[in-house]
Write a protein that holds these residues in place. Structure first.
Motif, PDB file in Angstrom:
ATOM      1  N   ILE A  54      28.173  42.140  16.996  1.00  0.00           N
ATOM      2  CA  ILE A  54      28.141  42.671  15.631  1.00  0.00           C
ATOM      3  C   ILE A  54      28.811  44.027  15.470  1.00  0.00           C
ATOM      4  CG2 ILE A  54      26.070  41.372  15.013  1.00  0.00           C
ATOM      5  CD1 ILE A  54      24.499  44.015  15.448  1.00  0.00           C
ATOM      6  N   ALA A  55      29.258  44.641  16.562  1.00  0.00           N
ATOM      7  CA  ALA A  55      29.879  45.975  16.466  1.00  0.00           C
ATOM      8  C   ALA A  55      30.990  46.107  17.501  1.00  0.00           C
ATOM      9  CB  ALA A  55      28.832  47.058  16.686  1.00  0.00           C
ATOM     10  N   GLY A  56      32.014  46.868  17.144  1.00  0.00           N
ATOM     11  CA  GLY A  56      33.096  47.147  18.083  1.00  0.00           C
ATOM     12  C   GLY A  56      32.681  48.218  19.082  1.00  0.00           C
ATOM     13  N   GLN A  57      33.563  48.480  20.020  1.00  0.00           N
ATOM     14  CA  GLN A  57      33.328  49.515  21.035  1.00  0.00           C
ATOM     15  C   GLN A  57      33.180  50.879  20.370  1.00  0.00           C
ATOM     16  OE1 GLN A  57      35.360  49.596  25.001  1.00  0.00           O
ATOM     17  NE2 GLN A  57      36.617  51.117  23.964  1.00  0.00           N
ATOM     18  N   ARG A  58      32.268  51.690  20.872  1.00  0.00           N
ATOM     19  CA  ARG A  58      32.051  53.047  20.358  1.00  0.00           C
ATOM     20  C   ARG A  58      32.198  53.999  21.539  1.00  0.00           C
ATOM     21  NH1 ARG A  58      30.826  50.840  15.919  1.00  0.00           N
ATOM     22  NH2 ARG A  58      29.031  49.893  15.050  1.00  0.00           N
ATOM     23  N   ARG A  59      33.169  54.918  21.458  1.00  0.00           N
ATOM     24  CA  ARG A  59      33.465  55.829  22.560  1.00  0.00           C
ATOM     25  C   ARG A  59      33.697  57.238  22.051  1.00  0.00           C
ATOM     26  NH1 ARG A  59      31.430  52.646  25.653  1.00  0.00           N
ATOM     27  NH2 ARG A  59      32.582  51.014  26.694  1.00  0.00           N
ATOM     28  N   PHE A  60      33.204  58.217  22.843  1.00  0.00           N
ATOM     29  CA  PHE A  60      33.559  59.615  22.590  1.00  0.00           C
ATOM     30  C   PHE A  60      33.923  60.261  23.908  1.00  0.00           C
ATOM     31  CE2 PHE A  60      29.044  60.141  23.527  1.00  0.00           C
ATOM     32  CZ  PHE A  60      28.922  61.403  24.095  1.00  0.00           C
ATOM     33  N   GLN A  61      34.591  61.397  23.819  1.00  0.00           N
ATOM     34  CA  GLN A  61      35.010  62.121  25.009  1.00  0.00           C
ATOM     35  C   GLN A  61      34.732  63.603  24.844  1.00  0.00           C
ATOM     36  OE1 GLN A  61      39.305  62.322  25.721  1.00  0.00           O
ATOM     37  NE2 GLN A  61      39.690  61.877  23.561  1.00  0.00           N
ATOM     38  N   ALA A  69      28.583  73.856  34.974  1.00  0.00           N
ATOM     39  CA  ALA A  69      29.884  73.427  35.471  1.00  0.00           C
ATOM     40  C   ALA A  69      29.902  71.923  35.680  1.00  0.00           C
ATOM     41  CB  ALA A  69      30.198  74.141  36.787  1.00  0.00           C
ATOM     42  N   VAL A  70      31.093  71.315  35.538  1.00  0.00           N
ATOM     43  CA  VAL A  70      31.300  69.905  35.833  1.00  0.00           C
ATOM     44  C   VAL A  70      32.622  69.787  36.574  1.00  0.00           C
ATOM     45  CG1 VAL A  70      31.614  67.577  34.892  1.00  0.00           C
ATOM     46  CG2 VAL A  70      30.050  69.159  33.762  1.00  0.00           C
ATOM     47  N   THR A  71      32.607  69.163  37.741  1.00  0.00           N
ATOM     48  CA  THR A  71      33.838  68.965  38.502  1.00  0.00           C
ATOM     49  C   THR A  71      34.676  67.868  37.852  1.00  0.00           C
ATOM     50  OG1 THR A  71      33.089  67.204  39.982  1.00  0.00           O
ATOM     51  CG2 THR A  71      32.535  69.485  40.618  1.00  0.00           C
ATOM     52  N   VAL A  72      35.913  67.712  38.310  1.00  0.00           N
ATOM     53  CA  VAL A  72      36.768  66.668  37.762  1.00  0.00           C
ATOM     54  C   VAL A  72      36.286  65.268  38.153  1.00  0.00           C
ATOM     55  CG1 VAL A  72      38.790  68.145  37.538  1.00  0.00           C
ATOM     56  CG2 VAL A  72      38.410  66.872  39.663  1.00  0.00           C
ATOM     57  N   LEU A  73      35.314  65.189  39.040  1.00  0.00           N
ATOM     58  CA  LEU A  73      34.724  63.897  39.391  1.00  0.00           C
ATOM     59  C   LEU A  73      33.656  63.469  38.390  1.00  0.00           C
ATOM     60  CD1 LEU A  73      34.425  64.381  43.250  1.00  0.00           C
ATOM     61  CD2 LEU A  73      36.226  63.200  41.947  1.00  0.00           C
ATOM     62  N   ALA A  91      32.713  60.211  28.057  1.00  0.00           N
ATOM     63  CA  ALA A  91      31.248  60.212  28.041  1.00  0.00           C
ATOM     64  C   ALA A  91      30.765  58.888  28.612  1.00  0.00           C
ATOM     65  CB  ALA A  91      30.737  60.390  26.622  1.00  0.00           C
ATOM     66  N   THR A  92      29.668  58.933  29.360  1.00  0.00           N
ATOM     67  CA  THR A  92      29.118  57.694  29.928  1.00  0.00           C
ATOM     68  C   THR A  92      27.761  57.345  29.327  1.00  0.00           C
ATOM     69  OG1 THR A  92      28.172  58.886  31.811  1.00  0.00           O
ATOM     70  CG2 THR A  92      30.396  57.978  32.093  1.00  0.00           C
ATOM     71  N   SER A  93      27.290  58.156  28.388  1.00  0.00           N
ATOM     72  CA  SER A  93      26.063  57.855  27.639  1.00  0.00           C
ATOM     73  C   SER A  93      26.192  58.505  26.265  1.00  0.00           C
ATOM     74  CB  SER A  93      24.826  58.382  28.381  1.00  0.00           C
ATOM     75  OG  SER A  93      24.876  59.789  28.478  1.00  0.00           O
ATOM     76  N   LEU A 117      25.104  66.102  28.404  1.00  0.00           N
ATOM     77  CA  LEU A 117      26.081  65.033  28.305  1.00  0.00           C
ATOM     78  C   LEU A 117      26.426  64.554  29.703  1.00  0.00           C
ATOM     79  CD1 LEU A 117      27.212  67.492  26.130  1.00  0.00           C
ATOM     80  CD2 LEU A 117      28.394  65.464  25.398  1.00  0.00           C
ATOM     81  N   THR A 118      26.399  63.246  29.913  1.00  0.00           N
ATOM     82  CA  THR A 118      26.800  62.680  31.194  1.00  0.00           C
ATOM     83  C   THR A 118      28.256  62.260  31.085  1.00  0.00           C
ATOM     84  OG1 THR A 118      24.550  61.868  31.503  1.00  0.00           O
ATOM     85  CG2 THR A 118      26.245  60.963  32.945  1.00  0.00           C
ATOM     86  N   LEU A 119      29.083  62.773  32.002  1.00  0.00           N
ATOM     87  CA  LEU A 119      30.523  62.584  31.921  1.00  0.00           C
ATOM     88  C   LEU A 119      31.068  61.864  33.143  1.00  0.00           C
ATOM     89  CD1 LEU A 119      31.466  66.188  30.705  1.00  0.00           C
ATOM     90  CD2 LEU A 119      30.892  64.187  29.315  1.00  0.00           C
ATOM     91  N   GLY A 120      32.092  61.052  32.931  1.00  0.00           N
ATOM     92  CA  GLY A 120      32.787  60.364  34.006  1.00  0.00           C
ATOM     93  C   GLY A 120      33.914  61.214  34.558  1.00  0.00           C
ATOM     94  N   ALA A 121      34.679  60.648  35.471  1.00  0.00           N
ATOM     95  CA  ALA A 121      35.789  61.349  36.123  1.00  0.00           C
ATOM     96  C   ALA A 121      36.874  61.708  35.111  1.00  0.00           C
ATOM     97  CB  ALA A 121      36.369  60.488  37.234  1.00  0.00           C
ATOM     98  N   ALA A 122      37.440  62.894  35.290  1.00  0.00           N
ATOM     99  CA  ALA A 122      38.398  63.461  34.349  1.00  0.00           C
ATOM    100  C   ALA A 122      39.814  62.943  34.564  1.00  0.00           C
ATOM    101  CB  ALA A 122      38.388  64.980  34.471  1.00  0.00           C
TER     102      ALA A 122
END
Length: 193
Positions: A117-124, A91-95, A15-17, A26-31
């Motif tokens: 004050i906070a660690g990295q927060r990431r989801f996929q 649809a979402v391409t692998v890009l 995820a990029t946001s 959901l805005t997604l980065g390259a797979a």
């Protein structure tokens, strides 16, 4: 349909946001992973991989805030490990690109860099292959968690999942810090969508 599976079967999109509880975009980065794009109608898993709070002091309280060795743990897990299944309506391409899901998850998912004050927060977002029946004939695995994606195996099998001299193994591939032997596996068998 039915399939015999081995290797990496999931496609992993970082995820990029962030995603609000009521959101459907959901805005997604390259797979990474299986390199199968998301198609409208596909099942996806949204999972918060990092979100814990921890003591950041550079002493023996690092991690859980308690003194002593070894330094480990967290002061609060927050939404780490929280997940939801969703149905893709775009649809979402692998890009990468923008994924629309059929309904909101009702859960906040956070994507944010570490701060003072906070660690990295990431989801996929993980594309989930769906089978009527599946036979695991080799090792089903995942690419290692790289700080943005990977580290999880997830399948949707409607009827029967058979292990025919096969295994599911993500030993040492999950969230960094889990070490060898850590296993993150989400399976869903026979649910009606």
């Amino acid at each position: 349909g039915s399939a015999t599976i081995s290797g990496v079967v999931n496609t992993y999109f970082p995820a990029t946001s962030s995603l609000s509880a009521g959101g459907t975009l959901l805005t997604l980065g390259a797979a990474t992973g299986a390199a199968t794009p998301i198609a409208a109608g596909d099942l996806v898993l949204i999972i918060q991989m990092q979100d814990a709070d921890f003591d950041r002091d550079n002493d023996d309280t690092y991690g859980d805030g308690a003194g002593g060795s070894p330094d480990s743990g967290a002061t609060g897990l927050r939404r780490s490990g929280q997940f939801a299944f969703a149905r893709a309506t775009s649809a979402v391409t692998v890009l990468g690109g923008v994924l629309t899901i059929a309904a909101s998850t009702g859960i906040d998912f956070t994507n944010a860099a570490a701060s003072a004050i906070a660690g990295q927060r990431r989801f996929q977002v993980i594309r989930v292959p769906q089978y009527d029946d599946a036979t695991i004939a080799g090792t089903v695995t995942a690419p290692a968690w790289n700080g943005a994606s990977g580290g999880v195996v997830v399948l949707d099998v409607a009827s029967q999942l058979t292990f025919s001299a096969g295994i599911v193994s993500v030993d040492g591939l999950g969230f960094r810090g889990g070490g060898a032997g850590a296993l993150e596996l989400v399976t869903r068998v026979g649910d009606t969508l």
